[in-house]
Scaffold this motif. Structure first.
Motif, PDB file in Angstrom:
ATOM      1  N   THR A 196       0.835  -1.212   0.000  1.00 31.88           N
ATOM      2  CA  THR A 196       0.000   0.000   0.000  1.00 31.88           C
ATOM      3  C   THR A 196       0.864   1.255   0.000  1.00 31.88           C
ATOM      4  N   LEU A 199       2.416   1.722  -3.423  1.00 34.74           N
ATOM      5  CA  LEU A 199       1.438   2.172  -4.414  1.00 34.74           C
ATOM      6  C   LEU A 199       1.201   3.675  -4.293  1.00 34.74           C
ATOM      7  N   LYS A 200       1.053   4.158  -3.067  1.00 34.23           N
ATOM      8  CA  LYS A 200       0.864   5.601  -2.847  1.00 34.23           C
ATOM      9  C   LYS A 200       2.066   6.388  -3.379  1.00 34.23           C
ATOM     10  N   ASN A 252      -4.995  -1.795  -5.252  1.00 31.08           N
ATOM     11  CA  ASN A 252      -4.304  -2.192  -4.033  1.00 31.08           C
ATOM     12  C   ASN A 252      -4.653  -3.636  -3.670  1.00 31.08           C
ATOM     13  N   HIS A 256      -2.237  -7.082  -3.584  1.00 28.46           N
ATOM     14  CA  HIS A 256      -2.177  -7.978  -2.429  1.00 28.46           C
ATOM     15  C   HIS A 256      -2.417  -9.424  -2.862  1.00 28.46           C
TER      16      HIS A 256
END
Length: 298
Positions: A196, A199-200, A252, A256
């Motif tokens: 996460t 990704l941000k 996201n 995962h």
């Protein structure tokens, strides 16, 4: 010497590239990327090329199989194997140690298990395209009963290409590979957090703008979606089919799930008898010791 390759594997966002670069610097190595998307030019942020990771103490670690084909070109398992063995021979000629690094388990498995692959004949595409989806599915499952990639069964184009590749005439692997395999793992919550956060970071670095540039350069939305994960959801966002928040959440979650599938592959490798020396996180010192104890002492 027992081993003639060092493999670094693990789920996405585990820190494989940086660890491999540090190890290659320490042990006079070069890196062969085993990533099915980093081969494409222009797919940089979304595939996580992170080329700065290859610079250690101001020195550039040589890498192979990154930025080697255009996004409009065909690249498959056969292409990867051909390029791998060429790079492998070149590294040995340079008197360096080859490191195979990446997160495309099929690519890694094909090298560790010495797949016999033949050149795919794509002239059969039109002939196969005359068949129904059910007929294609039946043929593909006959060729490959334990099909791992279920997307091959849900997408017509992929079914046809998979039939062509899997039914190619066999050709023996170029070299008998016996690899020392080091894996990076984290507990589930930690890897989710790392995914996460990364990704941000990539979105802030311009991942959306990168996808826009690819479209402007002439790539179709369909081709962008073909590259999967980041590019699939960015394509849907740019077409207006997902808002930003839904794009982020769905992407996201998809990453995962991808990380879970990677770990499933690695456990399958272990059941087949491939020994993986696991690190808890990208533990450089432990990796150093494993290479010294097993690669050089056996």
């Amino acid at each position: 010497m027992k081993y003639n390759l060092i493999t670094i594997l693990g789920p996405t966002a585990a820190g494989k590239t940086r660890l491999a670069a540090l190890l290659a610097h320490r042990f006079n190595g070069e890196i062969i990327s085993a990533d099915s998307r980093q081969v494409y030019r222009g797919l940089n942020i979304g595939t996580g090329k992170d080329l700065d990771d290859y610079i250690v103490n101001g020195k550039q670690i040589n890498y192979h199989l990154i930025d080697v084909v255009e996004p409009t070109e065909e690249f498959n398992l056969y292409s990867f194997n051909q390029m791998f063995y060429r790079a492998y021979d070149e590294i040995l000629r340079n008197n360096k140690i080859p490191f195979l690094v990446g997160g495309t388990p099929l690519f890694i498995h094909s090298i560790l298990k010495g797949y016999k692959l033949g050149k795919a004949d794509f002239s059969k595409y039109d002939e196969l395209n005359q068949l129904t989806d059910d007929e294609l599915k039946k043929i593909l499952l006959q060729i490959s009963p334990k099909l791992h990639n279920t997307t091959d069964l849900s997408d017509r184009d992929r079914m046809i290409k998979a039939i062509i590749v899997k039914s190619a005439e066999e050709e023996p692997a170029k070299v008998k590979i016996n690899s020392l395999v080091i894996g990076i793992k984290y507990d589930r919550n930690e890897i989710k957090k790392r995914i996460t956060e990364r990704l941000k970071k990539r979105l802030k670095e311009g991942m959306i703008e990168e996808a826009e540039e690819l479209i402007k350069s002439g790539l179709t939305y369909e081709k962008l979606e073909f590259f999967g994960l980041e590019y699939k959801y960015l394509s849907l966002y740019l077409k207006g089919e997902l808002n930003y928040n839904d794009m982020f959440q769905k992407l996201n979650s998809a990453i995962h799930n991808f990380a879970k599938r990677q770990m499933t592959w690695y456990r399958k490798m272990e059941r087949e008898g491939i020994e993986i020396f696991w690190l808890e996180g990208a533990d450089l010192e432990k990796a150093n010791r494993i290479i010294k104890d097993y690669y050089f002492n056996e």
